[in-house]
Design an enzyme around this catalytic site. Structure first.
Site, PDB file in Angstrom:
ATOM      1  N   HIS A   1       0.810  -1.221   0.000  1.00  0.00           N
ATOM      2  CA  HIS A   1       0.000   0.000   0.000  1.00  0.00           C
ATOM      3  C   HIS A   1       0.833   1.255   0.000  1.00  0.00           C
ATOM      4  O   HIS A   1       0.440   2.272  -0.537  1.00  0.00           O
ATOM      5  CB  HIS A   1      -1.115   0.014   1.054  1.00  0.00           C
ATOM      6  CG  HIS A   1      -0.753  -0.449   2.400  1.00  0.00           C
ATOM      7  ND1 HIS A   1      -1.036  -1.698   2.855  1.00  0.00           N
ATOM      8  CD2 HIS A   1      -0.136   0.198   3.390  1.00  0.00           C
ATOM      9  CE1 HIS A   1      -0.606  -1.810   4.089  1.00  0.00           C
ATOM     10  NE2 HIS A   1      -0.060  -0.679   4.442  1.00  0.00           N
TER      11      HIS A   1
ATOM     12  N   CYS B   1      -8.246  -3.456 -15.548  1.00  0.00           N
ATOM     13  CA  CYS B   1      -7.680  -2.381 -14.721  1.00  0.00           C
ATOM     14  C   CYS B   1      -6.435  -2.791 -13.930  1.00  0.00           C
ATOM     15  O   CYS B   1      -6.036  -2.095 -13.009  1.00  0.00           O
ATOM     16  CB  CYS B   1      -8.738  -1.835 -13.768  1.00  0.00           C
ATOM     17  SG  CYS B   1      -9.345  -3.064 -12.601  1.00  0.00           S
TER      18      CYS B   1
HETATM   19  C1  PEP Z   1      -5.909  -6.368  -9.747  1.00  0.00           C
HETATM   20  O1  PEP Z   1      -5.877  -7.341  -8.989  1.00  0.00           O
HETATM   21  O2  PEP Z   1      -5.523  -6.403 -10.933  1.00  0.00           O
HETATM   22  C2  PEP Z   1      -6.412  -5.065  -9.263  1.00  0.00           C
HETATM   23  C3  PEP Z   1      -6.577  -4.053 -10.076  1.00  0.00           C
HETATM   24  O3  PEP Z   1      -6.641  -4.955  -7.928  1.00  0.00           O
HETATM   25  P1  PEP Z   1      -5.485  -4.680  -6.845  1.00  0.00           P
HETATM   26  O4  PEP Z   1      -4.195  -4.460  -7.589  1.00  0.00           O
HETATM   27  O5  PEP Z   1      -5.913  -3.483  -6.073  1.00  0.00           O
HETATM   28  O6  PEP Z   1      -5.520  -5.941  -6.063  1.00  0.00           O
END
Ligand code: PEP
Ligand code: MG
Length: 752
Positions: free
Chosen positions: A365, A678
């Site tokens: 994070h 994403c």
């Molecule tokens: C993913 O897992 O690709 C995603 C966009 O979520 P995060 O990176 O926040 O786990």
């Protein structure tokens, strides 16, 4: 063997005198071993120091053959000296030659000596060398003698590390030189080039005075400091501001128990009795603890060590009168073992030029926040905080994962050139901002950006993104000290929607668990957190949390379109149950006559492979689907995305992964569903080219990647790329990267 007349304190005083002498380094070492031998009534005293390549070399001796000095070398783990260095623990034996670790070195002439005591020369958790004493008589050294030798070794370590004891150049000793240039390789976690000066996030509190003049006085100072520490921790516990309940309170309670720990206090008192000042005693006890815990490799103990480190630092600050608040130099590059996102934000963006972290596990994070701040970050840089000093020059490349500490002039110049080039490239991308993302054969692509904090919002206009394809709401929860209240959440989401104006924002509900934990909620430890109780699983088991967040989103989006995205959905039933909760909350608004959003769209993240086979059914109840390629990649290839040893082992540009993408694209097209992606893949030009070739038309990425991706899109012809990528899906390569790169180069597709 008795400790010599006058005990360790007299010995420490003699050491201080030797340190102050203006002679050569070797002569000082020679004197030192003689003084220690005499004081401890030992027939032999030797100092072994670590050379490059980890060999321990005999640097000085009283009692062994002098001709062995700078000749005898022990490899890591070899002999008793090697054992002391490897375990960082004292070794005390009455009959050393009979021990299986004993390694006989005829050139030293150590045959007649039976008893052996070796202690590590440690500083900051690093073993610099070994100090030994030996005697003919086969007796075990007494506990006070072990203590006394450890105290001497600690003083020795400190002066060696500070370079104050001998001029290192004289000894031609690269391992001991704290000022030599060093290069580290870690993991690039946030792009960008940083050139600046080291700021230690948890700076060692500088202990100037190590040897006590009056031990009674030092004991009293320690008691006073501990008393002060306890009061301040108790105050923290009782503070109404913290508003801690349940598990959050337990964490602070445990911390308080450490502050009241009698064993800790007794160890520090013992260290003072060997002749150290109160601050040196705190440091020594903490150093020993650190070495022990680091060797155990137990994450729970490591967490405790962080607490104890924090307490020890507070004690030291009290004893030395240092405030701990630092003035940042311009172009500060912060170095830390680990740092929380809130602490990083506390530094502010203005004076920061980069961040270097040792601990990779706790970075995720903080990495997201660093990227939001546009701050270059390299993680998993092992051992750097022990080598760096505040104010050292440092350069880093957040893409390649390179860090150079105290670099040569040429390296600094090369990095400065790299930074300028990057700025120029950024300027080139800025020129593209208002141009459409359209391929040469006229296909429009929707480019969205990922966000998570208010400070991301200006990037929407700067990058020219079409909207926010993923808003990670958990970040706001992770940077605070307590759970945000309903009104705070409403205000925050409203601010985000206002800042986005006409552009859409997709709010992902809390994606907690795995590596994303809230500082104020204590999670039960799980064997495999990535496969554990996370995201929608928590939301369905603790529906109040989801309903509370949905309530805030509904209020914030009154009169507008609200887009909600559910993370880590594994099957359609889960999605339907979460959707029912959202519907119930909306119904509540209707009954209360509260203004609702004009339209509510609810989507699912495709991160768990099982969902890929259920898209036609899912699309009946989901308004849209977004592929989270980060987690999907991890689950498809069975790799832990936070484990640097395996996270990059399998490429996203692999025929299996692209074939899965093709399945997802085709089945959502058949169901007339809305699909986007994403994960990080969307922001890498070559990966994005392949994804568009497979049929994706909406990508959401970090705002800094919008420019390069748009450039790539505007230089590609989908009618050429598509058939090529489809053909590649039939291959068996580990990675298709080389083939795709060659294809792009041939067709003039810009990859940066
Ligand atoms: C993913 O897992 O690709 C995603 C966009 O979520 P995060 O990176 O926040 O786990
Ligand atoms: Mg994810």
């Amino acid at each position: 063997m008795p400790v010599g007349a006058g005990g360790p304190r007299l010995l420490l005083r003699r050491l201080r005198e030797i340190m102050a002498e203006q002679t050569s380094a070797q002569m000082r070492l020679d004197k030192l071993v003689t003084v220690i031998a005499t004081n401890m009534v030992a027939e032999v005293c030797s100092i072994y120091l670590r050379r490059a390549g980890k060999a321990l070399e005999l640097f000085a001796t009283e009692g062994l053959n002098r001709t062995a000095v700078h000749t005898t070398r022990m490899k890591e783990g070899e002999g008793l000296v090697g054992l002391v260095a490897e375990t960082a623990e004292p070794v005390n034996l009455s009959d050393a030659p009979a021990d299986p670790h004993f390694s006989y070195r005829p050139e030293t002439g150590e045959d007649p000596y039976k008893s052996f005591l070796g202690v590590p020369i440690v500083r900051g958790g690093q073993v610099f060398g070994v100090l030994t004493v030996q005697n003919r008589a086969a007796v075990l050294y007494a506990e006070e003698e072990v203590e006394a030798l450890q105290t001497v070794a600690m003083v020795l370590a400190e002066v060696v590390a500070q370079g104050a004891f001998f001029k290192v150049a004289e000894l031609d000793e690269p391992e001991l030189r704290v000022d030599r240039p060093r290069t580290f390789t870690g993991e690039g976690l946030s792009e960008g080039v940083g050139v600046g000066r080291v700021v230690l996030h948890e700076p060692r509190v500088k202990v100037e005075r190590m040897i006590a003049d009056n031990p009674q006085e030092e004991l009293a100072r320690l008691e006073e400091a501990i008393g002060h520490l306890r009061v301040s921790v108790d105050k923290m516990l009782d503070s109404s501001e913290l508003d801690l309940t349940g598990e959050g309170r337990e964490v602070i309670e445990a911390y308080r128990l450490f502050a009241h720990d009698q064993g800790w206090r007794a160890r520090m008192r013992d260290a003072i009795r060997t002749g150290l000042t109160a601050e040196a005693a705190v440091e020594r006890v903490q150093d020993e603890m650190r070495v022990r815990v680091q060797r155990l490799d137990d994450p729970v103990l490591r967490e405790r060590l962080h607490d104890l480190d924090d307490l020890a630092r507070r004690l030291l600050r009290h004893l030395t009168g240092e405030s701990g608040i630092q003035e940042l130099p311009l172009n500060a590059i912060v170095l830390a073992r680990a740092i929380g996102p809130a602490e990083l934000l506390d530094y502010g963006r203005e004076r920061l030029a980069g961040l270097v972290l040792e601990d990779a596990a706790s970075t995720s994070h903080v990495a997201i926040v660093a990227r939001s701040m546009g701050l270059p970050l390299v993680g998993s840089v092992e051992g750097i905080s022990d080598s760096a000093r505040a104010g050292d020059q440092i350069v880093l490349d957040g893409e390649m994962g390179e860090v150079h500490l105290r670099p040569q002039m040429e390296i600094v110049q090369a990095f400065e050139a790299k930074r300028t080039l990057r700025e120029q490239t950024q300027a080139r991308f800025a020129a593209l901002r208002d141009l459409p993302a359209v391929t040469r054969d006229g296909v429009h692509i929707q480019l969205m950006m990922n966000a998570g904090l208010a400070l991301d919002m200006p990037h929407l206009a700067e990058s020219g993104a079409d909207g926010i394809g993923l808003f990670r709401t958990e970040l706001q929860f992770m940077i605070g000290e307590t759970m945000p209240r309903l009104q705070d959440q409403v205000q925050f989401y409203r601010g985000i929607l206002d800042a986005a104006g006409d552009k859409p924002v997709v709010f992902r509900t809390l994606d907690l668990g795995g590596d994303k934990v809230l500082p104020y909620a204590r999670w039960e430890r799980e064997e495999n957190p990535a496969l554990g109780w996370r995201a929608i699983r928590i939301a369905l088991d603790r529906p109040a949390l989801l309903r509370y967040q949905v309530r805030a989103l509904l209020m914030a989006a009154a009169g507008r379109t609200l887009r909600i995205l559910l993370p880590m959905v594994s099957n359609v039933d889960e999605f339907n149950r979460a959707r029912a909760l959202i519907d119930r909350e909306t119904e509540r608004f209707r009954l209360l006559n509260q203004e609702r959003p004009r339209q509510i769209l609810v989507g699912a993240m495709l991160e768990v492979p099982s969902l890929a086979f259920m898209l036609p059914q899912l699309m009946r109840s989901a308004d849209f689907v977004s592929i989270g390629s980060n987690d999907l990649h991890a689950f498809v290839f069975a790799v832990d995305r936070t484990n640097p040893r395996v996270s990059r082992r399998y490429d996203t540009l692999n025929p299996a992964f692209l074939t899965l993408m093709r399945l997802v694209v085709n089945s959502s097209a058949e169901a007339h569903g809305e699909l986007s992606l994403c994960g990080e893949m969307a922001g890498r030009p070559l990966d994005a080219m392949a994804l568009l070739g497979i049929g994706l038309r909406t990508l959401s990425m970090h705002p800094a990647n919008i420019g390069p991706i748009k450039l790539m899109i505007r230089s590609m012809d989908l009618s050429e790329v598509s058939p090529f990528v489809h053909k590649l899906c039939g291959r068996t390569d580990h990675s298709l990267r080389t083939r795709l790169t060659a294809f792009a180069a041939e067709r003039g597709i810009a990859l940066k």
